[in-house]
Design a protein around this motif. Structure first.
Motif, PDB file in Angstrom:
ATOM      1  N   UNK A   8      43.709  -6.114  62.176  1.00  0.00           N
ATOM      2  CA  UNK A   8      43.945  -6.437  63.587  1.00  0.00           C
ATOM      3  C   UNK A   8      44.260  -5.158  64.371  1.00  0.00           C
ATOM      4  N   UNK A   9      43.777  -5.092  65.619  1.00  0.00           N
ATOM      5  CA  UNK A   9      43.916  -3.873  66.424  1.00  0.00           C
ATOM      6  C   UNK A   9      45.352  -3.418  66.590  1.00  0.00           C
ATOM      7  N   UNK A  10      46.295  -4.339  66.635  1.00  0.00           N
ATOM      8  CA  UNK A  10      47.682  -3.954  66.901  1.00  0.00           C
ATOM      9  C   UNK A  10      48.411  -3.388  65.682  1.00  0.00           C
ATOM     10  N   UNK A  11      47.778  -3.376  64.515  1.00  0.00           N
ATOM     11  CA  UNK A  11      48.452  -2.867  63.316  1.00  0.00           C
ATOM     12  C   UNK A  11      48.310  -1.354  63.142  1.00  0.00           C
ATOM     13  N   UNK A  12      47.309  -0.738  63.737  1.00  0.00           N
ATOM     14  CA  UNK A  12      47.194   0.714  63.791  1.00  0.00           C
ATOM     15  C   UNK A  12      47.013   1.432  62.458  1.00  0.00           C
ATOM     16  N   UNK A  13      46.419   0.778  61.480  1.00  0.00           N
ATOM     17  CA  UNK A  13      46.226   1.423  60.175  1.00  0.00           C
ATOM     18  C   UNK A  13      45.389   2.690  60.287  1.00  0.00           C
ATOM     19  N   UNK A  14      44.283   2.621  61.016  1.00  0.00           N
ATOM     20  CA  UNK A  14      43.386   3.782  61.101  1.00  0.00           C
ATOM     21  C   UNK A  14      44.091   4.977  61.727  1.00  0.00           C
ATOM     22  N   UNK A  15      44.890   4.737  62.762  1.00  0.00           N
ATOM     23  CA  UNK A  15      45.622   5.831  63.418  1.00  0.00           C
ATOM     24  C   UNK A  15      46.679   6.407  62.482  1.00  0.00           C
ATOM     25  N   UNK A  16      47.395   5.542  61.766  1.00  0.00           N
ATOM     26  CA  UNK A  16      48.437   5.999  60.842  1.00  0.00           C
ATOM     27  C   UNK A  16      47.834   6.814  59.702  1.00  0.00           C
ATOM     28  N   UNK A  17      46.710   6.344  59.159  1.00  0.00           N
ATOM     29  CA  UNK A  17      46.040   7.079  58.079  1.00  0.00           C
ATOM     30  C   UNK A  17      45.609   8.450  58.579  1.00  0.00           C
ATOM     31  N   UNK A  18      44.976   8.490  59.744  1.00  0.00           N
ATOM     32  CA  UNK A  18      44.491   9.759  60.297  1.00  0.00           C
ATOM     33  C   UNK A  18      45.642  10.721  60.561  1.00  0.00           C
TER      34      UNK A  18
END
Length: 127
Positions: A77-87
């Protein structure tokens, strides 16, 4: 660093999305996780980059490219921010690795200079 549910696209012919409990960690752990549930561990030491980030509907789709070239597709889901946190955490990890590499190189150079200086002094003392 971060733990939760992600959906991973299977490698099979149907490429179904399966929910996986994921753990974002800095280093590989060589011991089994304390919980009996299978956890997909994402280690920065094995990651190369996060690629192909795309927002569609309520999901963010992204691909984690591993060091050996294998690609793993995820969505959340967009609000979980996994991709941003990983990056973000991957940038921090790679910066720390680069700093350690520079320090190691400098220590080796200093050691060689000290050895070389000791040899020069030893040979001039014997002359």
């Amino acid at each position: 660093m971060k733990e939760g549910l992600l959906e991973k696209r299977s490698d099979g012919l149907l490429q179904l999305w399966k929910k996986k409990r994921c753990l974002l960690t800095e280093l590989e752990q060589h011991s089994p996780p304390p919980e009996p549930a299978r956890i997909k561990e994402l280690h920065f030491s094995n990651m190369k980059t996060v690629d192909c980030v795309e927002r569609k509907g309520k999901y963010v789709y992204f691909t984690v490219v591993m060091a050996e070239g294998r690609e793993i597709d995820f969505r959340c889901p967009q609000d979980e921010g996994w991709n941003a946190e990983i990056t973000l955490q991957m940038v921090h990890y790679k910066n720390r690795q680069a700093i350690l590499a520079v320090k190691s190189t400098r220590q080796k150079q200093q050691h060689l200079v000290q050895q070389h200086g000791h040899r020069i002094r030893s040979s001039s003392n014997s002359a």
